[in-house]
Design a protein around this motif. Structure first.
Motif, PDB file in Angstrom:
ATOM      1  N   ASP A   4       0.826  -1.196   0.000  1.00 28.33           N
ATOM      2  CA  ASP A   4       0.000   0.000   0.000  1.00 28.33           C
ATOM      3  C   ASP A   4       0.867   1.254   0.000  1.00 28.33           C
ATOM      4  N   PRO A   5       0.289   2.411  -0.346  1.00 26.57           N
ATOM      5  CA  PRO A   5       1.063   3.663  -0.356  1.00 26.57           C
ATOM      6  C   PRO A   5       1.766   3.898   0.984  1.00 26.57           C
ATOM      7  N   GLY A   6       3.043   4.261   0.898  1.00 24.10           N
ATOM      8  CA  GLY A   6       3.822   4.510   2.097  1.00 24.10           C
ATOM      9  C   GLY A   6       4.526   3.289   2.645  1.00 24.10           C
ATOM     10  N   CYS A   7       4.391   2.158   1.978  1.00 26.79           N
ATOM     11  CA  CYS A   7       5.017   0.931   2.471  1.00 26.79           C
ATOM     12  C   CYS A   7       6.536   1.007   2.320  1.00 26.79           C
ATOM     13  N   VAL A   8       7.219   0.108   3.013  1.00 23.97           N
ATOM     14  CA  VAL A   8       8.685   0.044   2.975  1.00 23.97           C
ATOM     15  C   VAL A   8       9.079  -1.373   2.553  1.00 23.97           C
ATOM     16  N   PRO A   9       9.279  -1.588   1.259  1.00 23.26           N
ATOM     17  CA  PRO A   9       9.571  -2.955   0.790  1.00 23.26           C
ATOM     18  C   PRO A   9      10.834  -3.540   1.396  1.00 23.26           C
ATOM     19  N   GLU A  10      11.778  -2.683   1.824  1.00 22.69           N
ATOM     20  CA  GLU A  10      13.001  -3.183   2.432  1.00 22.69           C
ATOM     21  C   GLU A  10      12.722  -3.944   3.732  1.00 22.69           C
ATOM     22  N   ARG A  11      11.587  -3.663   4.358  1.00 27.66           N
ATOM     23  CA  ARG A  11      11.251  -4.317   5.631  1.00 27.66           C
ATOM     24  C   ARG A  11      10.301  -5.501   5.454  1.00 27.66           C
ATOM     25  N   MET A  12       9.880  -5.779   4.241  1.00 21.91           N
ATOM     26  CA  MET A  12       9.004  -6.921   3.995  1.00 21.91           C
ATOM     27  C   MET A  12       9.806  -8.218   3.999  1.00 21.91           C
ATOM     28  N   GLN A  13       9.128  -9.314   4.297  1.00 20.16           N
ATOM     29  CA  GLN A  13       9.776 -10.625   4.320  1.00 20.16           C
ATOM     30  C   GLN A  13       8.985 -11.620   3.477  1.00 20.16           C
ATOM     31  N   VAL A  14       9.684 -12.365   2.659  1.00 23.39           N
ATOM     32  CA  VAL A  14       9.074 -13.420   1.848  1.00 23.39           C
ATOM     33  C   VAL A  14       9.395 -14.762   2.492  1.00 23.39           C
ATOM     34  N   GLN A  15       8.371 -15.561   2.749  1.00 19.33           N
ATOM     35  CA  GLN A  15       8.549 -16.857   3.392  1.00 19.33           C
ATOM     36  C   GLN A  15       8.091 -17.977   2.462  1.00 19.33           C
ATOM     37  N   ALA A  16       8.993 -18.878   2.148  1.00 16.44           N
ATOM     38  CA  ALA A  16       8.637 -20.061   1.373  1.00 16.44           C
ATOM     39  C   ALA A  16       8.072 -21.100   2.341  1.00 16.44           C
ATOM     40  N   LEU A  17       6.820 -21.492   2.151  1.00 15.94           N
ATOM     41  CA  LEU A  17       6.142 -22.335   3.129  1.00 15.94           C
ATOM     42  C   LEU A  17       6.063 -23.811   2.733  1.00 15.94           C
ATOM     43  N   GLU A  18       5.930 -24.110   1.463  1.00 15.13           N
ATOM     44  CA  GLU A  18       5.765 -25.500   1.065  1.00 15.13           C
ATOM     45  C   GLU A  18       6.202 -25.707  -0.376  1.00 15.13           C
ATOM     46  N   ASN A  19       7.023 -26.752  -0.596  1.00 12.94           N
ATOM     47  CA  ASN A  19       7.470 -27.175  -1.925  1.00 12.94           C
ATOM     48  C   ASN A  19       8.248 -26.096  -2.681  1.00 12.94           C
ATOM     49  N   CYS A  20       8.880 -25.184  -1.973  1.00  9.72           N
ATOM     50  CA  CYS A  20       9.691 -24.151  -2.619  1.00  9.72           C
ATOM     51  C   CYS A  20      10.640 -23.547  -1.581  1.00  9.72           C
ATOM     52  N   ARG A  21      11.608 -22.810  -2.062  1.00  5.21           N
ATOM     53  CA  ARG A  21      12.502 -22.059  -1.187  1.00  5.21           C
ATOM     54  C   ARG A  21      12.760 -20.695  -1.815  1.00  5.21           C
ATOM     55  N   THR A  22      13.059 -19.715  -0.993  1.00  4.50           N
ATOM     56  CA  THR A  22      13.235 -18.346  -1.470  1.00  4.50           C
ATOM     57  C   THR A  22      14.577 -18.186  -2.165  1.00  4.50           C
ATOM     58  N   GLY A  23      14.540 -17.592  -3.344  1.00  2.00           N
ATOM     59  CA  GLY A  23      15.762 -17.286  -4.078  1.00  2.00           C
ATOM     60  C   GLY A  23      16.084 -15.808  -3.998  1.00  2.00           C
ATOM     61  N   ARG A  24      16.389 -15.216  -5.140  1.00  3.08           N
ATOM     62  CA  ARG A  24      16.750 -13.799  -5.178  1.00  3.08           C
ATOM     63  C   ARG A  24      15.520 -12.921  -4.975  1.00  3.08           C
ATOM     64  N   VAL A  25      15.725 -11.778  -4.336  1.00  3.76           N
ATOM     65  CA  VAL A  25      14.663 -10.813  -4.085  1.00  3.76           C
ATOM     66  C   VAL A  25      15.094  -9.460  -4.637  1.00  3.76           C
ATOM     67  N   ARG A  26      14.197  -8.799  -5.342  1.00  2.00           N
ATOM     68  CA  ARG A  26      14.449  -7.454  -5.849  1.00  2.00           C
ATOM     69  C   ARG A  26      13.280  -6.555  -5.444  1.00  2.00           C
ATOM     70  N   LEU A  27      13.562  -5.275  -5.246  1.00  2.00           N
ATOM     71  CA  LEU A  27      12.493  -4.357  -4.828  1.00  2.00           C
ATOM     72  C   LEU A  27      12.714  -2.983  -5.418  1.00  2.00           C
ATOM     73  N   HIS A  28      11.652  -2.192  -5.384  1.00  2.00           N
ATOM     74  CA  HIS A  28      11.689  -0.809  -5.864  1.00  2.00           C
ATOM     75  C   HIS A  28      10.991   0.053  -4.824  1.00  2.00           C
ATOM     76  N   HIS A  29      11.776   0.876  -4.145  1.00  2.00           N
ATOM     77  CA  HIS A  29      11.249   1.596  -2.979  1.00  2.00           C
ATOM     78  C   HIS A  29      10.104   2.537  -3.328  1.00  2.00           C
ATOM     79  N   ASP A  30      10.276   3.343  -4.381  1.00  2.00           N
ATOM     80  CA  ASP A  30       9.292   4.390  -4.679  1.00  2.00           C
ATOM     81  C   ASP A  30       7.918   3.840  -5.022  1.00  2.00           C
ATOM     82  N   THR A  31       7.861   2.707  -5.704  1.00  2.00           N
ATOM     83  CA  THR A  31       6.565   2.142  -6.077  1.00  2.00           C
ATOM     84  C   THR A  31       6.081   1.080  -5.098  1.00  2.00           C
ATOM     85  N   GLY A  32       6.939   0.675  -4.156  1.00  3.29           N
ATOM     86  CA  GLY A  32       6.518  -0.316  -3.179  1.00  3.29           C
ATOM     87  C   GLY A  32       6.385  -1.715  -3.731  1.00  3.29           C
ATOM     88  N   VAL A  33       7.139  -2.003  -4.789  1.00  2.00           N
ATOM     89  CA  VAL A  33       7.045  -3.314  -5.441  1.00  2.00           C
ATOM     90  C   VAL A  33       8.200  -4.209  -5.003  1.00  2.00           C
TER      91      VAL A  33
END
Length: 319
Positions: A184-213
Motif C-alpha cells: 500500500d502507499p507509504g510501504c517500505v519494501p526493504e522491511r518486507m519478508q518473503v517466506q517459502a512455506l511449502e514445496n519451494c525455497r526463497t531465491g533472489r529478491v528485488r524491490l523498488h522503494h518508490d513504487t513499493g514493489v
C-alpha cells in the motif's frame, strides 16, 4: 479566415473558463485535464518538462491522473504535481490543495485498482525487476488455481498475505516462480519478508522503494516437464504501510480458479465490504457486490471459477 479565428478564440475562452471553474471546485483530475488542455500541451511534452524539473513520471501515469483512474500519492508523484503547477502556469498549491481535498472527501475510495501488474507495468518497474532476475512475465507456467489469504491488522494495515498456487508447466525445464507483491502507499519494501512455506525455497529478491514493489524467486526442488503440475505455498509479511482500504489482483491471460479471503483484526472491523471488477486500470469499476462480514472469523471472500483478463478485488470502508 475570420470565422476560424473567432472559433479558436471562443474555444480558448471556454477552456480558460473550464480551468478557472475546475481550479476552484475540482476535482483534481478535472482541473489537471483542463490545465493541460488550456496550455495545449501533449502529454509527451508535459513529461519532457517534468524531466527538466528533475521529476520522472510516465506518460501513462499522467494520462491516468487526468482521467481520474489514479491519484498521485507517493513523494515522487507529489513532487510532480508541484512541478505541474509551475509548468502549467497555475497558482501555487492549487493542484496540491485539490488533491488533498479529494483524499479527504473520498474517505478511502481509491479510483485506481491496486493490482500488481496493472499499476506497475506502465512505468516499466516490474519489467526491469524481472529482467534483473532473468525471468519473463510468463515464466512458463499456467495457473490452474490460486488461493490468497490477506490479513488486515489492528492498525488497519495490510499485515501480509499467504498464497497457494496450483500450476502446470507449458514448457520443459521450469524450476521457479516469481512472486510479486505491491504494498500500500507509504510501504517500505526493504522491511518486507518473503517466506517459502511449502514445496519451494526463497531465491533472489528485488524491490523498488518508490513504487513499493517487491519480486521474489520461489525455487522448486525439481524441473518440471511440459504438462506437469506443481503445488507450492508462500507468504509475504508486510505491515509497513498505513491504512489499507482494498486488495486487488490483476490477471493477464484467462486462467483457472481464483479465491481471495480478507480477514480483519477483531479490534479493527470495517463498516462495509464489497467486491468489484475492472477491465483495466483506466476503466470504470463494475460488478460491485456487497459482502457480509462473518461474525466468528471476521472475514469476507470471493471466488472466481475461471478468471478473465482484468482486475478483481475486495474493498472496504472504515467508519
Amino acid at each position: 479566415m475570420p470565422h476560424a479565428t473567432q472559433h479558436a478564440d471562443v474555444a480558448a475562452v471556454v477552456t480558460t473558463a473550464e480551468l478557472d471553474s475546475a481550479l476552484r471546485g475540482g476535482p483534481f483530475h478535472v482541473a489537471l485535464r483542463a490545465a493541460i488542455a488550456a496550455r495545449g500541451l501533449p502529454l509527451q511534452r508535459v513529461q519532457h518538462h517534468l524531466s527538466r524539473h528533475g521529476v520522472k513520471v510516465g506518460v501513462t501515469s499522467l494520462s491516468y491522473w487526468q482521467q481520474g483512474a489514479r491519484r498521485p500519492q507517493r513523494p515522487e508523484s507529489l513532487r510532480a504535481v508541484r512541478a505541474l503547477e509551475e509548468i502549467l502556469q497555475l497558482p501555487e498549491e492549487s493542484l496540491i490543495r485539490l488533491l488533498a481535498e479529494s483524499d479527504d472527501t473520498a474517505a478511502g475510495q481509491r479510483p485506481a485498482a491496486r493490482s500488481y501488474r496493472s499499476l506497475v507495468e506502465a512505468s516499466g518497474v516490474l519489467h526491469r525487476l524481472l529482467a534483473e532476475l532473468g525471468s519473463p512475465m510468463d515464466g512458463g507456467l499456467h495457473t490452474l488455481g490460486h488461493h490468497e489469504w490477506v490479513r488486515i491488522g489492528g492498525r488497519r494495515e495490510l499485515l501480509g498475505r499467504e498464497s497457494h498456487h496450483i500450476v502446470r508447466a507449458h514448457k520443459d525445464g521450469v524450476d521457479r516462480f516469481v512472486a510479486v507483491h505491491h504494498g500500500d502507499p507509504g510501504c517500505v519494501p526493504e522491511r518486507m519478508q518473503v517466506q517459502a512455506l511449502e514445496n519451494c525455497r526463497t531465491g533472489r529478491v528485488r524491490l523498488h522503494h518508490d513504487t513499493g514493489v517487491l519480486v521474489a524467486e520461489l525455487l522448486f526442488d525439481t524441473r518440471l516437464r511440459a504438462g506437469e503440475t506443481f503445488l507450492f505455498r508462500y507468504a509475504v509479511e508486510d505491515g509497513t504501510a498505513g491504512v489499507s482500504r482494498e486488495y486487488v489482483r490483476g490477471f493477464g491471460p484467462a486462467g483457472g480458479q481464483y479465491a481471495l479471503q480478507v480477514r480483519f483484526d477483531e479490534n479493527a472491523l470495517p463498516a462495509r465490504c464489497h467486491r468489484f471488477t475492472q477491465h483495466s486500470p483506466a476503466a470504470p469499476r463494475s460488478g460491485r457486490q456487497e459482502l457480509a462480514l462473518t461474525g466468528l472469523h471476521r472475514s469476507v471472500h470471493i471466488v472466481e471459477p475461471r478468471v478473465r483478463s482484468g482486475i478483481v478485488g475486495i474493498g472496504w470502508d472504515w467508519e
